[in-house]
Write an enzyme that holds these catalytic residues in place. Structure first.
Site, PDB file in Angstrom:
ATOM      1  N   GLU A  92     -14.602   9.081  94.578  1.00 23.24           N
ATOM      2  CA  GLU A  92     -14.855   9.647  93.276  1.00 23.24           C
ATOM      3  C   GLU A  92     -14.316   8.794  92.153  1.00 23.24           C
ATOM      4  OE1 GLU A  92     -13.099  13.385  93.793  1.00 23.24           O
ATOM      5  OE2 GLU A  92     -11.101  12.546  93.955  1.00 23.24           O
ATOM      6  N   CYS A 105     -11.289   6.304  85.672  1.00 23.81           N
ATOM      7  CA  CYS A 105     -10.349   6.323  86.792  1.00 23.81           C
ATOM      8  C   CYS A 105     -11.120   5.918  88.053  1.00 23.81           C
ATOM      9  CB  CYS A 105      -9.775   7.736  86.918  1.00 23.81           C
ATOM     10  SG  CYS A 105      -8.643   7.899  88.274  1.00 23.81           S
ATOM     11  N   CYS A 112      -6.745   7.283 102.232  1.00 26.03           N
ATOM     12  CA  CYS A 112      -5.529   6.495 102.010  1.00 26.03           C
ATOM     13  C   CYS A 112      -4.610   6.706 103.207  1.00 26.03           C
ATOM     14  CB  CYS A 112      -4.819   6.935 100.736  1.00 26.03           C
ATOM     15  SG  CYS A 112      -3.323   5.969 100.388  1.00 26.03           S
ATOM     16  N   CYS A 116       1.118  10.608 101.216  1.00 24.14           N
ATOM     17  CA  CYS A 116       2.011  11.327 100.295  1.00 24.14           C
ATOM     18  C   CYS A 116       1.695  12.819 100.439  1.00 24.14           C
ATOM     19  CB  CYS A 116       1.788  10.882  98.859  1.00 24.14           C
ATOM     20  SG  CYS A 116       2.079   9.116  98.638  1.00 24.14           S
ATOM     21  N   CYS A 119      -0.745  14.907  98.031  1.00 25.03           N
ATOM     22  CA  CYS A 119      -1.984  14.230  97.620  1.00 25.03           C
ATOM     23  C   CYS A 119      -3.129  14.570  98.561  1.00 25.03           C
ATOM     24  CB  CYS A 119      -1.751  12.725  97.598  1.00 25.03           C
ATOM     25  SG  CYS A 119      -3.249  11.775  97.281  1.00 25.03           S
ATOM     26  N   GLY A 179      -7.059   6.200  97.034  1.00 23.26           N
ATOM     27  CA  GLY A 179      -6.610   4.998  97.724  1.00 23.26           C
ATOM     28  C   GLY A 179      -5.429   4.312  97.074  1.00 23.26           C
ATOM     29  N   GLU A 180      -4.819   3.418  97.835  1.00 23.43           N
ATOM     30  CA  GLU A 180      -3.694   2.624  97.327  1.00 23.43           C
ATOM     31  C   GLU A 180      -4.234   1.228  97.002  1.00 23.43           C
ATOM     32  OE1 GLU A 180      -0.453   2.698  96.272  1.00 23.43           O
ATOM     33  OE2 GLU A 180      -0.949   0.594  95.986  1.00 23.43           O
ATOM     34  N   SER A 211      -2.202   1.566  89.408  1.00 24.29           N
ATOM     35  CA  SER A 211      -1.174   2.514  89.822  1.00 24.29           C
ATOM     36  C   SER A 211      -0.868   2.318  91.296  1.00 24.29           C
ATOM     37  CB  SER A 211      -1.662   3.944  89.576  1.00 24.29           C
ATOM     38  OG  SER A 211      -0.742   4.871  90.115  1.00 24.29           O
ATOM     39  N   SER A 233       4.121   5.197  90.977  1.00 25.95           N
ATOM     40  CA  SER A 233       4.313   6.605  91.312  1.00 25.95           C
ATOM     41  C   SER A 233       5.709   6.773  91.882  1.00 25.95           C
ATOM     42  CB  SER A 233       3.268   7.025  92.352  1.00 25.95           C
ATOM     43  OG  SER A 233       1.979   6.871  91.802  1.00 25.95           O
ATOM     44  N   HIS A 235       8.024   9.915  91.400  1.00 26.94           N
ATOM     45  CA  HIS A 235       7.999  11.293  91.911  1.00 26.94           C
ATOM     46  C   HIS A 235       9.309  11.868  92.436  1.00 26.94           C
ATOM     47  CE1 HIS A 235       3.814  10.850  91.207  1.00 26.94           C
ATOM     48  NE2 HIS A 235       3.461  10.365  92.371  1.00 26.94           N
ATOM     49  N   ASN A 310      -1.711  19.004  90.653  1.00 27.78           N
ATOM     50  CA  ASN A 310      -3.055  19.563  90.783  1.00 27.78           C
ATOM     51  C   ASN A 310      -3.187  20.201  92.149  1.00 27.78           C
ATOM     52  OD1 ASN A 310      -5.003  19.178  88.598  1.00 27.78           O
ATOM     53  ND2 ASN A 310      -4.342  17.044  88.780  1.00 27.78           N
ATOM     54  N   CYS A 353      -7.050  13.631  91.572  1.00 31.44           N
ATOM     55  CA  CYS A 353      -6.975  12.700  92.687  1.00 31.44           C
ATOM     56  C   CYS A 353      -7.516  13.278  93.997  1.00 31.44           C
ATOM     57  CB  CYS A 353      -5.514  12.311  92.846  1.00 31.44           C
ATOM     58  SG  CYS A 353      -5.195  11.084  94.096  1.00 31.44           S
TER      59      CYS A 353
HETATM   60  N1  SAH Z   1      -2.312   5.284  95.352  1.00 29.81           N
HETATM   61  C1  SAH Z   1      -1.944   5.068  94.006  1.00 29.81           C
HETATM   62  C2  SAH Z   1      -3.020   5.423  93.012  1.00 29.81           C
HETATM   63  C3  SAH Z   1      -3.841   6.656  93.265  1.00 29.81           C
HETATM   64  S1  SAH Z   1      -3.056   8.206  93.043  1.00 29.81           S
HETATM   65  C4  SAH Z   1      -0.648   5.815  93.686  1.00 29.81           C
HETATM   66  O1  SAH Z   1      -0.221   6.618  94.499  1.00 29.81           O
HETATM   67  O2  SAH Z   1      -0.072   5.529  92.628  1.00 29.81           O
HETATM   68  C5  SAH Z   1      -2.889   8.362  91.276  1.00 29.81           C
HETATM   69  C6  SAH Z   1      -1.737   9.266  90.859  1.00 29.81           C
HETATM   70  O3  SAH Z   1      -2.020  10.657  91.157  1.00 29.81           O
HETATM   71  C7  SAH Z   1      -0.437   8.943  91.563  1.00 29.81           C
HETATM   72  O4  SAH Z   1       0.643   8.949  90.658  1.00 29.81           O
HETATM   73  C8  SAH Z   1      -0.330  10.083  92.537  1.00 29.81           C
HETATM   74  O5  SAH Z   1       0.991  10.273  92.950  1.00 29.81           O
HETATM   75  C9  SAH Z   1      -0.872  11.230  91.745  1.00 29.81           C
HETATM   76  N2  SAH Z   1      -1.260  12.392  92.529  1.00 29.81           N
HETATM   77  C10 SAH Z   1      -1.670  12.432  93.808  1.00 29.81           C
HETATM   78  N3  SAH Z   1      -1.937  13.703  94.179  1.00 29.81           N
HETATM   79  C11 SAH Z   1      -1.710  14.471  93.101  1.00 29.81           C
HETATM   80  C12 SAH Z   1      -1.820  15.867  92.842  1.00 29.81           C
HETATM   81  N4  SAH Z   1      -2.241  16.701  93.769  1.00 29.81           N
HETATM   82  N5  SAH Z   1      -1.492  16.307  91.625  1.00 29.81           N
HETATM   83  C13 SAH Z   1      -1.090  15.451  90.657  1.00 29.81           C
HETATM   84  N6  SAH Z   1      -0.970  14.136  90.831  1.00 29.81           N
HETATM   85  C14 SAH Z   1      -1.276  13.647  92.046  1.00 29.81           C
HETATM   86 FE1  SF4 Z   2      -2.348   7.293  98.740  1.00 32.21          FE
HETATM   87 FE2  SF4 Z   2      -1.637   7.367  96.146  1.00 32.21          FE
HETATM   88 FE3  SF4 Z   2      -2.429   9.608  97.447  1.00 32.21          FE
HETATM   89 FE4  SF4 Z   2      -0.080   8.477  98.034  1.00 32.21          FE
HETATM   90  S1  SF4 Z   2      -0.686   9.396  96.066  1.00 32.21           S
HETATM   91  S2  SF4 Z   2      -1.584   9.233  99.526  1.00 32.21           S
HETATM   92  S3  SF4 Z   2      -0.566   6.320  97.814  1.00 32.21           S
HETATM   93  S4  SF4 Z   2      -3.681   7.827  97.004  1.00 32.21           S
END
Ligand code: SAH
Ligand code: SF4
Length: 375
Positions: A92, A105, A112, A116, A119, A179-180, A211, A233, A235, A310, A353
């Site tokens: 997406e 975005c 991924c 995390c 996520c 994805g990362e 990111s 990120s 957190h 989210n 995300c």
């Molecule tokens: N993999 C990379 C980029 C994609 S995620 C990363 O982790 O940085 C983009 C951002 O959305 C990251 O900061 C991630 O931690 C955050 N994110 C992931 N799941 C989320 C959720 N459910 N609610 C809010 N932010 C979230």
């Molecule tokens: Fe992958 Fe980023 Fe989601 Fe972590 S937050 S699982 S690195 S997409």
């Protein structure tokens, strides 16, 4: 014969490909302009190329981005696309219009591997890396599609500019989709170099943000090859909590990550790193966490972006209440760390995300694994 997808090429790669066909470098540049600046996919429309060259290209090449599976438009102007990237897989892309800019975005992988806990992309597991064509294709299609919406008058939130053939609504890119990005290093760098190329989108390095969850060796590599703006990120303020919600912290703990961030600043187009911090009720949103963060970040020039969590089905987490987020933000700001809270945009279309694609497929079939995370 397998046709070559020209969306896969940076300008140097395109020039090389043209040279191998006995064509001059400026022809490669012309085609590059047509593709990226005009959004043209049809060789016949490339009117400044000789007919013979157009015919040759028809036989050997295509310009092919992933197909749009669905498009969702939100009241606030946010648009979200789900793209088909093969057998049951979706990625997406989200467009977020603001007063002075339009931010896209972009996704970098199908799923991924980093898992995390908060996520939904992580929940799906890893399928594969996206190609350069699939990454830059998201920007290419978004500009084309937004131009169409603008021309139809469906989309009043875009700039009032005349939607001529060169009008490109996307002014900023954030590599924050699925994805990362640093785990798909070469293709992400290839796609970002097309974003920056003056012969294509001409975005400045400040307008492209990558990111990362903190893949330390590749933060160093990025600094050396293509230092765009960096968001990390974070957190959590300490290794114990961060390792619980972000397993990658076990490989690259916070001290190492922050050291890489400070080194990055030597080449960064901005003089700060943006730290993202997802607000999880009762997990990482207490006053002690905020104070821990202030101590931790005292010697790293930075801004903090708080992201209200989210929710997604069976996540096991809850978004911190608004008052808690406000207090957290106030404490950081009072301590001299510029802190903003991300507006939740496009919520009714799940523009967060990994969510829409997550509805299509859960590759792992894993149960909810969140017992023991809340503290
Ligand atoms: N993999 C990379 C980029 C994609 S995620 C990363 O982790 O940085 C983009 C951002 O959305 C990251 O900061 C991630 O931690 C955050 N994110 C992931 N799941 C989320 C959720 N459910 N609610 C809010 N932010 C979230
Ligand atoms: Fe992958 Fe980023 Fe989601 Fe972590 S937050 S699982 S690195 S997409």
């Amino acid at each position: 014969m397998q046709l070559t997808n020209l969306l896969d090429f940076t300008l140097p790669a395109m020039t090389e490909w043209f040279a191998a066909q006995g064509e001059k470098a400026f022809r490669a540049r012309q085609v590059f302009h047509w593709i990226h600046q005009r959004g043209v996919a049809d060789f016949a429309a490339m009117t400044d190329l000789a007919k013979s060259l157009r015919a040759k290209l028809e036989e050997t090449a295509v310009i092919e981005a992933p197909a749009i599976l669905s498009e969702h438009r939100s009241q606030d102007g946010t648009v979200k696309w789900l793209f088909d990237v093969g057998v049951g897989n979706g990625i997406e892309t989200v467009f977020i219009p603001e007063e002075e800019r339009g931010t896209l975005c972009v996704s970098s992988q199908v799923g991924c591997a980093l898992d995390c806990k908060f996520c939904s992309t992580g929940r799906q597991g890893f399928n594969r890396d996206l190609t350069v064509a699939e990454i830059i294709g998201q920007l290419w299609i978004a500009n084309r599609r937004l131009r169409e919406l603008q021309a139809e008058g469906t989309f009043s939130r875009l700039s009032a500019a005349d939607p001529g053939p060169d009008f490109r609504p996307v002014t900023n890119v954030v590599m924050m989709g699925m994805g990362e990005p640093l785990n798909n290093f070469d293709n992400v760098v290839g796609a970002m170099s097309i974003m920056l190329d003056d012969h294509a989108y001409g975005l400045s390095r400040r307008r492209v943000t990558l990111s990362t969850s903190g893949v330390v060796p590749n933060i160093r590599k990025l600094r050396d090859v293509l230092p765009v703006a960096l968001a990390v990120s974070l957190h959590a303020p300490d290794d114990e909590l961060r390792s619980r919600i972000m397993p990658i912290n076990q490989a690259y703990p916070i001290r190492e990550l922050l050291a890489a961030c400070r080194e990055y600043l030597e080449c960064s187009p901005r003089d700060f790193i943006t730290f993202e911090y997802v607000m999880l009720d009762g997990v990482n949103d207490g006053e002690a966490h905020a104070r821990g963060l202030v101590d931790l970040l005292s010697d790293t020039p930075c801004k903090v972006n708080l992201i209200p969590f989210n929710p997604f089905p069976n996540s096991g987490f809850v978004r911190s209440p608004r008052g808690v987020i406000e207090r957290f933000s106030a404490l950081l700001n009072a301590s001299g760390i510029v802190t903003t809270t991300r507006k939740t945009r496009g919520e009714e279309i799940d523009a967060a995300c990994g969510q829409l694609a997550g509805q299509i497929q859960d590759r792992t079939g894993r149960p909810t694994r969140l017992e023991g995370i809340r503290s």
